[in-house]
Design a protein around this motif. Sequence first.
Motif, PDB file in Angstrom:
ATOM      1  N   GLU A 143       0.826  -1.220   0.000  1.00 45.29           N
ATOM      2  CA  GLU A 143       0.000   0.000   0.000  1.00 45.29           C
ATOM      3  C   GLU A 143       0.858   1.268   0.000  1.00 45.29           C
ATOM      4  O   GLU A 143       0.427   2.315  -0.467  1.00 45.29           O
ATOM      5  N   TYR A 144       2.096   1.159   0.487  1.00 43.52           N
ATOM      6  CA  TYR A 144       2.968   2.349   0.488  1.00 43.52           C
ATOM      7  C   TYR A 144       3.343   2.772  -0.925  1.00 43.52           C
ATOM      8  O   TYR A 144       3.719   3.910  -1.159  1.00 43.52           O
ATOM      9  N   MET A 145       3.274   1.817  -1.859  1.00 49.20           N
ATOM     10  CA  MET A 145       3.584   2.118  -3.261  1.00 49.20           C
ATOM     11  C   MET A 145       2.635   3.163  -3.823  1.00 49.20           C
ATOM     12  O   MET A 145       2.980   3.911  -4.731  1.00 49.20           O
ATOM     13  N   THR A 146       1.418   3.191  -3.268  1.00 46.32           N
ATOM     14  CA  THR A 146       0.392   4.059  -3.851  1.00 46.32           C
ATOM     15  C   THR A 146       0.716   5.543  -3.678  1.00 46.32           C
ATOM     16  O   THR A 146       0.075   6.374  -4.293  1.00 46.32           O
ATOM     17  N   SER A 147       1.711   5.863  -2.822  1.00 47.74           N
ATOM     18  CA  SER A 147       2.062   7.284  -2.677  1.00 47.74           C
ATOM     19  C   SER A 147       3.452   7.572  -3.235  1.00 47.74           C
ATOM     20  O   SER A 147       4.024   8.613  -2.954  1.00 47.74           O
ATOM     21  N   THR A 148       3.986   6.643  -4.032  1.00 43.87           N
ATOM     22  CA  THR A 148       5.342   6.877  -4.569  1.00 43.87           C
ATOM     23  C   THR A 148       5.266   7.672  -5.882  1.00 43.87           C
ATOM     24  O   THR A 148       4.231   7.748  -6.544  1.00 43.87           O
ATOM     25  N   TRP A 149       6.414   8.196  -6.245  1.00 41.65           N
ATOM     26  CA  TRP A 149       6.535   9.074  -7.428  1.00 41.65           C
ATOM     27  C   TRP A 149       5.981   8.386  -8.682  1.00 41.65           C
ATOM     28  O   TRP A 149       5.208   8.981  -9.439  1.00 41.65           O
ATOM     29  N   ASP A 150       6.397   7.123  -8.899  1.00 44.25           N
ATOM     30  CA  ASP A 150       5.959   6.428 -10.116  1.00 44.25           C
ATOM     31  C   ASP A 150       4.442   6.397 -10.217  1.00 44.25           C
ATOM     32  O   ASP A 150       3.872   6.606 -11.287  1.00 44.25           O
ATOM     33  N   ILE A 151       3.809   6.103  -9.108  1.00 46.09           N
ATOM     34  CA  ILE A 151       2.355   5.938  -9.146  1.00 46.09           C
ATOM     35  C   ILE A 151       1.649   7.298  -9.225  1.00 46.09           C
ATOM     36  O   ILE A 151       0.678   7.458  -9.965  1.00 46.09           O
ATOM     37  N   ILE A 152       2.144   8.285  -8.493  1.00 47.89           N
ATOM     38  CA  ILE A 152       1.385   9.546  -8.457  1.00 47.89           C
ATOM     39  C   ILE A 152       1.779  10.531  -9.566  1.00 47.89           C
ATOM     40  O   ILE A 152       0.975  11.373  -9.938  1.00 47.89           O
ATOM     41  N   ALA A 153       3.008  10.423 -10.076  1.00 47.86           N
ATOM     42  CA  ALA A 153       3.456  11.507 -10.961  1.00 47.86           C
ATOM     43  C   ALA A 153       3.849  11.073 -12.375  1.00 47.86           C
ATOM     44  O   ALA A 153       3.826  11.893 -13.284  1.00 47.86           O
ATOM     45  N   GLU A 154       4.215   9.809 -12.562  1.00 49.69           N
ATOM     46  CA  GLU A 154       4.774   9.401 -13.858  1.00 49.69           C
ATOM     47  C   GLU A 154       3.659   8.880 -14.761  1.00 49.69           C
ATOM     48  O   GLU A 154       2.829   8.085 -14.319  1.00 49.69           O
ATOM     49  N   ARG A 155       3.666   9.314 -16.029  1.00 52.15           N
ATOM     50  CA  ARG A 155       2.680   8.756 -16.960  1.00 52.15           C
ATOM     51  C   ARG A 155       3.170   7.372 -17.418  1.00 52.15           C
ATOM     52  O   ARG A 155       4.348   7.063 -17.297  1.00 52.15           O
TER      53      ARG A 155
END
Length: 370
Positions: A197-209
């Motif tokens: 669940e911590y992945m859901t707030s990482t850069w890849d998930i929140i910012a990268e297309r």
Amino acid sequence: MDLTLAILPALVPSWTSVAILGTFFTYLAVVGSILPGKVVPGAVLQDGTRLHYRCNGLLSLLLLVGLLGLGSWMNFIKPTIIADRGLELLSATFIFSVLVTLLLYAAGLKSANQSSSLKPHVSGNFVHDWWFGIQLNPKFMGIDLKFFFVRAGMMGWLLINLSVLGRSILEANLNQSTILYQLFCALYIMDYFIYEEYMTSTWDIIAERLGFMLVFGDLVWIPFTFSIQGWWLLKNKVELTTAAIIANCLVFLLGYVVFRGANKQKHVFKKNPKAHIWGQPPKVIGGKLLASGYWGIARHCNYLGDLLLALSFSLPCGISSPVPYFYPIYLLILLIWRERRDEARCAEKYREIWAEYRKFVPWRILPYVY
Ligand code: NDP
């Protein structure tokens, strides 16, 4: 020349490798949709919406490893099947990544959806748009592809390692170095899924297309290059002293404590900004930025922890060759670059609060050095 001629045929994907890849993706799609798991809300997107992620990766992985173990025990599956077909699986996955990102490019161009998740970001330059992606969170048959691919990559890494371990056992080649490398990676990957669940707030998930860069990174780069040490140990024997083994375990433990501790502190802070850090109320800058715990030591202590972990995966190979150090060297370059990009993003998003945080915590990754 001879080496190239020997490698080229091994790179041509057979139907078996295509079937292995297809079965793996189908398994993940099915179990990801039906197995129970905590449903976690993702970051709030620009338009105020947020995605929800079902975090059942750990269960999916344990079930898969259990099924594969059972299959090989019943002589239905060869435990070395992945290790035997490493190069053709690599090229099959690469070809898949190219094809799927071309489809994502075409679907993104056609999309008229204006939500933050699906809005097309088109520069008009084909290579740029294909590489970086057009949409933030594209879906296929209801499956969030970004979350799906990163999960596939992390599980793929473990499956490759287990198959290489199988070969090492069959070749009577198992030694302390292989055990340490396998153990550290397995713990890291399991930990990833325990805290999925911590992945859901990482850069890849929140910012990268979702473009070729991310899909290739998840599906090809993670599993096939992070496992280089395992392949290398099949062909090279390393004698480790007891002191070296202890030092290696300490680097792993320190890396783990910093990596997991820093990521956990940020995650908990985002959910509850008043939660205590190391037994004290947190120092918060501008009501939004955590400046306590690891986040008060360096602005990306989590990267430091990850780098120590990466180093601990290579140390079992000794220092006779730079080849097993590919992963920590690559990660160092990646995280220095990423820290710069994240810094620019946060400076723009948080403005004067970020400048205050920078004054309060001047170090980027390594305290007193960088
Ligand atoms: P982070 O998890 O560090 O997330 C950065 C974001 O966190 C910022 O954009 C900002 O987002 C928020 N943030 C930054 N500082 C603060 C603060 N002081 N207080 C509150 N929020 C803050 O970045 P990554 O996604 O890059 O990394 C996550 C983990 O994944 C790391 O441990 C990294 O090492 C690992 N990783 C591993 C890779 C590998 O190949 N092994 C590759 C990439 C990452 P917001 O706008 O939400 O506030």
